[in-house]
Design an enzyme around this catalytic site. Structure first.
Site, mmCIF file in Angstrom:
data_model
loop_
_atom_site.group_PDB
_atom_site.id
_atom_site.type_symbol
_atom_site.label_atom_id
_atom_site.label_comp_id
_atom_site.label_asym_id
_atom_site.label_seq_id
_atom_site.Cartn_x
_atom_site.Cartn_y
_atom_site.Cartn_z
ATOM 1 N N LEU A 160 60.340 90.097 -12.596
ATOM 2 C CA LEU A 160 61.434 91.025 -12.313
ATOM 3 C C LEU A 160 61.420 92.220 -13.269
ATOM 4 C CD1 LEU A 160 64.281 88.397 -11.869
ATOM 5 C CD2 LEU A 160 63.283 89.813 -10.053
ATOM 6 N N ASP B 118 26.877 80.084 48.450
ATOM 7 C CA ASP B 118 26.003 81.243 48.593
ATOM 8 C C ASP B 118 24.532 80.857 48.650
ATOM 9 O OD1 ASP B 118 28.287 82.741 48.386
ATOM 10 O OD2 ASP B 118 28.075 83.029 46.235
ATOM 11 N N SER C 281 28.181 81.263 44.209
ATOM 12 C CA SER C 281 28.801 79.959 44.362
ATOM 13 C C SER C 281 27.892 79.029 45.131
ATOM 14 C CB SER C 281 30.143 80.104 45.080
ATOM 15 O OG SER C 281 31.108 80.528 44.167
ATOM 16 N N SER D 293 55.332 93.838 -8.737
ATOM 17 C CA SER D 293 54.532 93.278 -7.628
ATOM 18 C C SER D 293 55.224 92.083 -6.977
ATOM 19 C CB SER D 293 53.121 92.915 -8.100
ATOM 20 O OG SER D 293 53.127 92.196 -9.315
ATOM 21 N N LYS E 217 21.212 84.576 53.305
ATOM 22 C CA LYS E 217 21.566 84.040 54.635
ATOM 23 C C LYS E 217 21.511 85.137 55.695
ATOM 24 C CE LYS E 217 24.299 80.406 52.524
ATOM 25 N NZ LYS E 217 25.405 79.467 52.614
ATOM 26 N N LYS F 270 22.786 79.349 45.988
ATOM 27 C CA LYS F 270 22.143 79.653 44.701
ATOM 28 C C LYS F 270 21.083 78.607 44.327
ATOM 29 C CE LYS F 270 24.915 79.533 41.299
ATOM 30 N NZ LYS F 270 24.564 78.370 40.486
ATOM 31 N N LYS G 121 57.500 92.546 -19.004
ATOM 32 C CA LYS G 121 56.076 92.658 -18.676
ATOM 33 C C LYS G 121 55.373 93.721 -19.512
ATOM 34 C CE LYS G 121 56.897 93.646 -14.356
ATOM 35 N NZ LYS G 121 58.388 93.614 -14.424
#
Lengths: 635, 307
Positions: A473, A39, A36, A546, A170, A41, A478
């Site tokens: 159906l 810190d 952070s 289907s 530090k 950086k 079909k």
């Protein structure tokens, strides 16, 4: 220990050619700094730039002026001012984006990703970490291991950064106390082991004063490790490891300057390749041999991971952008469902089921998160349940794609295992993902490419392979219509096959009943068999109720465009029931048949069928004729 | 870099940078509908052209070159431009802002800020819009200036060509998201991760031709506010009593000649230039006068559409 500088100034002055030769052979290390604002950086990075002589006089003058004006170090130089770029950030005093810095010593060139440390910037840190070979995790010696240290370390481990430097900063403010340092390191190592971080070097430093940065500190006689700079200069580079893996190259661009040249351009992601090598193209599975490695500087005898090249092959193989060329006997897996780690990067939430673009390698596919298995609290590593993901949240998810792709686990190969998700409307990059593994066992089975292909087989029959998918159906007609269509096609010299619902259930699907689950599986098998028959060049007729749209869509999607012809055999329920050729409606109404379509199980009408035949106005013969006409008109 | 790539034990930093830049160029060529490469004739542009030739060989780079001309470049730059376009066989589009031309905008009467804004910023917007380019390669580097350290490789511009620092996309691994709505465009910076030294070393290693102005020679200059300005043609306005002097100078960056500061130098060869650069103590952009106009000026210019 001497200060490592930008260059050996004596050598530059006396032998510039010699210096250039030396510097041509420098390697490249990318690293990230995590920590952070407090810190130190930015101060640390500023110090690295300063100590490697990357700051010029005019910048130094500007820095000194700025330090007095807005600096936080009194009359001392505020190194943080060197690296905080955008105007908005200067005002707020925080770093809000990823910034890349460059410095270089006699041994190496460095690219530092400088990212913010706060939790709301997790996505920025993940971005910076994605390309890093090493992470420097900063700890304030006065504070020890904090929640944010744990968060940063978790992200480092998630992104698979192999090397970690724990920079305990530090140290001057705690009187260079070895006991404090040792305690922090012990605390950290215990935690690091839990998340699988192994390769850790701890260094006591002062970024502000420069101790143990480029010069060994005389304040730490108890520390005998390297300075930060020395370690950065000598640590092993993770990317070098990729050269020892099997060869893979995602194809970025098909290089066709003229009809006589067809090359495949890409960046080799792993392994090495040479002319004569046997290769396999994924996902098609086709094999060939490397013919040439073409570059502007002449053909190469060998190329390795990290190089951008153009390959030509001995055979004419169909390869497009996004395919992966790999060593033949050790190709990557191919799959379409994965368990992944996901980092959400958008202000708009993630919803499972919503389709996104997924970019992996050079491939763009459609993908959706099917399940959020659990979220991870980045601070405590706790697993949490969740239905959606918010900005900066991290989760383990299941991901489903619309097609199978070649991949590697992220852990083994970032190029073939790391991906981004893109919003389809805003086009924003909304997530970073990492593949853990494929969800299906079938992922290890490669589609065996054959030399005689679908087009060749169809051509031998002078036709185009297709599936005429009749849906409707029970009692709609079909089977009758399908039978008539097949007879007509046969008379026209077409090669056909009729898959009838009842017939299939006598053999292939004998083990299936009529529950919703089994009906889905029934159709899946029929669709797969149809696909094989189309691959054989046949015209396939299917006659199945289907009833569910999703299964018909699935059948459509596993076939190529134009191969799936959905024919809705339309008959009102009352009409079908009144026909009741097999007496099934009667049984269903009597409760003797469960899950009967139209009675106690729904029929979902097609939304956009290629053809509708209405059996209340057309006879079976006319309906069949209409289908044949339509088919012949398509060629 | 062929000699380096035969069974390399390890890739050098320049080989890595080269491979990365080529990868980026190919991504754009594959995904953009109408890409273009901005060509400024400077050393970074020279490297970009060289990388483009490598990226697509044996094909020609599948995009044209665009020079946004201010009419105030050095004569030597115009000569180089003609030579390079012919050598590479690429289409070269030269755009001059017609409004700036009609109004005779020049650095003397209108100052560097307005001159740059009209010719470069506006000129570039016009050229991109007129030709419908949806992706434009630029040679900017992250090490040039602080605000550029945060620039993405793929930088998105709204339909009115503005850059919004808050709406830039994260770039992970080697994955670039080039998807965009109609009217939006991207600026792509393939050499983002190169430093000035990398550029010079690469020019040296690959023997890339650059404008001779980078090398020291006797040139007619006048000194103004501590900056040496070359008198490149008779449009140069001389102050009363000002007489051009022949001095041995070279340029570290090239732009409009009245706005480019020369440095006194003895470096007549490439290695001597690199040597001088390594031993020098001022940063590259100091010779470029547009940066001095105001604080955080580059960031502001970028938001307005200047790169």
């Amino acid at each position: 220990m001497s200060v490592q500088t930008y260059g050996n100034t004596d050598l530059i002055a006396e032998d510039i050619e010699g210096y250039l030769v030396q510097h041509q052979h420098k390697s490249l290390l990318r690293f990230i700094t995590c920590g952070s604002v407090d810190d130190g950086k930015s101060t640390l990075i500023g110090r690295l730039l300063y100590d490697s002589k990357m700051i010029f006089e005019d910048q130094m003058a500007a820095l000194e002026a700025d330090s007095k004006k807005v600096g936080t170090q009194g009359d001392d130089i505020d190194f943080a001012l060197l690296v905080d770029g955008l105007a908005a950030e200067r005002e707020q005093g925080i770093t809000i984006d990823v910034a890349y810095r460059f410095f270089s010593t006699d041994r190496r060139k460095f690219i530092v990703a400088d990212t913010p440390g706060h939790e709301q910037y997790t996505r920025n840190m993940v971005t910076g970490a994605s390309t890093a070979d090493l992470a420097v995790i900063l700890i304030d010696a006065r504070k020890g291991v904090l929640t944010q240290t744990r968060r940063h370390s978790f992200l480092v481990s998630l992104l698979g950064i192999p090397q970690v430097v724990l920079a305990v900063n530090k140290m001057d403010l705690v009187g260079w106390d070895q006991a404090i340092f040792d305690q922090i390191v012990a605390d950290y190592r215990q935690f690091a082991a839990e998340i699988g971080l192994k390769d850790i070097l701890a260094i006591p430093i002062s970024g502000l004063k420069g101790d143990n940065i480029a010069t060994a500190s005389d304040q730490t006689p108890w520390y005998d490790g390297p300075t930060l700079m020395t370690h950065l200069e000598t640590v092993e580079i993770g990317e070098d490891r990729m050269r020892t893996m099997p060869f893979r190259m995602p194809v970025q661009w098909v290089n066709r300057p003229n009809l006589d040249f067809r090359g495949f351009s890409g960046l080799i992601s792993s392994g090495r390749v040479a002319p004569g090598d046997q290769i396999r193209v994924l996902p098609s599975g086709r094999t060939s041999t490397i013919s040439r490695i073409v570059t502007l500087d002449g053909d190469l005898e060998e190329a390795v991971a990290g190089q951008s090249v153009t390959l030509t092959l001995e055979d004419e193989v169909d390869i497009s952008r996004g395919d992966v060329i790999a060593v033949s006997d050790h190709p990557p897996e191919v799959a379409d469902q994965f368990e992944i780690n996901l980092v959400w990067m958008s202000e708009e939430r993630l919803f499972p089921g919503r389709p996104y673009w997924m970019k992996i390698g050079a491939k763009l596919v459609s993908a959706q998160v099917t399940e959020i298995k659990h979220k991870v609290n980045v601070n405590t590593l706790e697993h949490l349940a969740g239905k959606a993901l918010e900005l900066n949240e991290i989760a383990v998810c299941n991901l489903s794609l619309d097609q199978a792709i070649p991949f590697e686990a992220y852990e083994a190969d970032k190029d073939l295992g790391g991906f981004i998700l893109i919003d389809r409307i805003s086009n924003a990059t909304v997530a970073a993902g990492m593949i853990k593994f494929a969800l299906r066992r079938s992922s290890n089975i490669h589609w065996q490419a054959t030399d005689v292909d679908k087009a060749a087989r169809a051509a031998a029959k002078s036709q185009t392979g297709r599936v005429i998918w009749l849906t409707g159906l029970s009692g709609a007609g079909k089977s009758t219509i399908a039978n008539l269509v097949e007879k007509r096609l046969h008379a026209l010299g077409r090669h056909t096959y009729l898959l009838d619902g009842d017939n299939v259930r006598h053999g292939l699907n004998r083990d299936l009943g009529f529950t919703e689950e089994d009906r889905v599986e029934n159709i899946r098998r029929v669709a797969e068999v149809s696909k094989l028959m189309v691959d054989a060049g046949l015209i396939v007729l299917t006659a199945f109720i289907s009833p569910f749209r999703s299964e018909r869509r699935m059948a459509r999607e596993i076939l190529s465009d134009g191969e799936f012809i959905e024919v809705y055999v339309q008959t009102p329920l009352a009409v079908a029931e009144s026909r009741d050729v097999k007496g099934l409606y009667k049984k269903a109404r009597a409760g003797e048949l469960k899950n009967f379509t139209g009675v106690d199980s729904p029929y979902e009408e097609p939304e956009n069928p290629e053809l509708i035949v209405d059996t209340t106005t057309l006879s079976a013969v006319d309906a069949a004729e209409r289908i044949v006409e339509w088919l012949e008109s398509q060629g | 870099m062929q000699s380096e790539t035969l069974s390399p034990s390890r890739l050098t930093h320049l080989q890595r940078l080269e491979a990365e830049s080529i990868h980026i160029m190919r991504e754009v060529a594959a995904e953009a509908e109408r890409p273009v490469m901005m060509y400024s004739i400077g050393k970074d542009s020279a490297v970009m052209l060289h990388l483009a030739a490598k990226a697509f060989f044996p094909s020609r780079p599948p995009f044209p070159l665009l020079h946004v001309d201010t009419t105030w470049k050095f004569q030597a730059m115009y000569e180089m431009r003609a030579k390079m376009a012919e050598k590479l066989g690429m289409e070269l589009i030269v755009h001059k802002n017609p409004e700036a031309e009609a109004r005779g905008i020049n650095p003397f009467d209108h100052g560097s800020a307005l001159h740059t804004d009209m010719w470069k910023t506006e000129g570039l917007k016009q050229a991109l819009e007129m030709n419908g380019f949806d992706a434009a390669f630029g040679g900017a580097r992250r090490d040039e200036e602080k605000s550029r350290a945060k620039e993405r490789v793929f930088s998105f511009r709204s339909a009115n060509q503005r850059w919004d620092p808050k709406s830039q996309r994260p770039e992970l691994w080697k994955l670039y998201n080039s998807r965009k709505a109609p009217g939006e465009s991207i600026r792509v910076f393939p050499i983002s991760n190169w430093t000035e030294l990398d550029i010079w070393q690469y020019i040296h290693l690959e023997k890339i031709p650059i404008v001779p102005l980078y090398f020291a020679a006797l040139r007619p200059v006048v000194e103004r506010d501590g900056t040496l300005i070359m008198v490149d043609d008779d449009r140069m306005r001389l102050n009363p009593g000002e007489v051009p002097q022949m001095r041995k100078v070279r340029f570290r960056t090239l732009g409009c000649y009245p706005l480019s500061g020369a440095v006194e130098s003895e470096a007549e060869t490439l290695t001597a230039v690199i040597q001088e650069m390594l031993l020098t103590t001022t940063s590259e952009r100091q010779g470029r006068m547009i940066d001095h106009d105001q604080a955080a000026s580059m960031e502001k210019k970028k938001q307005e559409g200047y790169f």
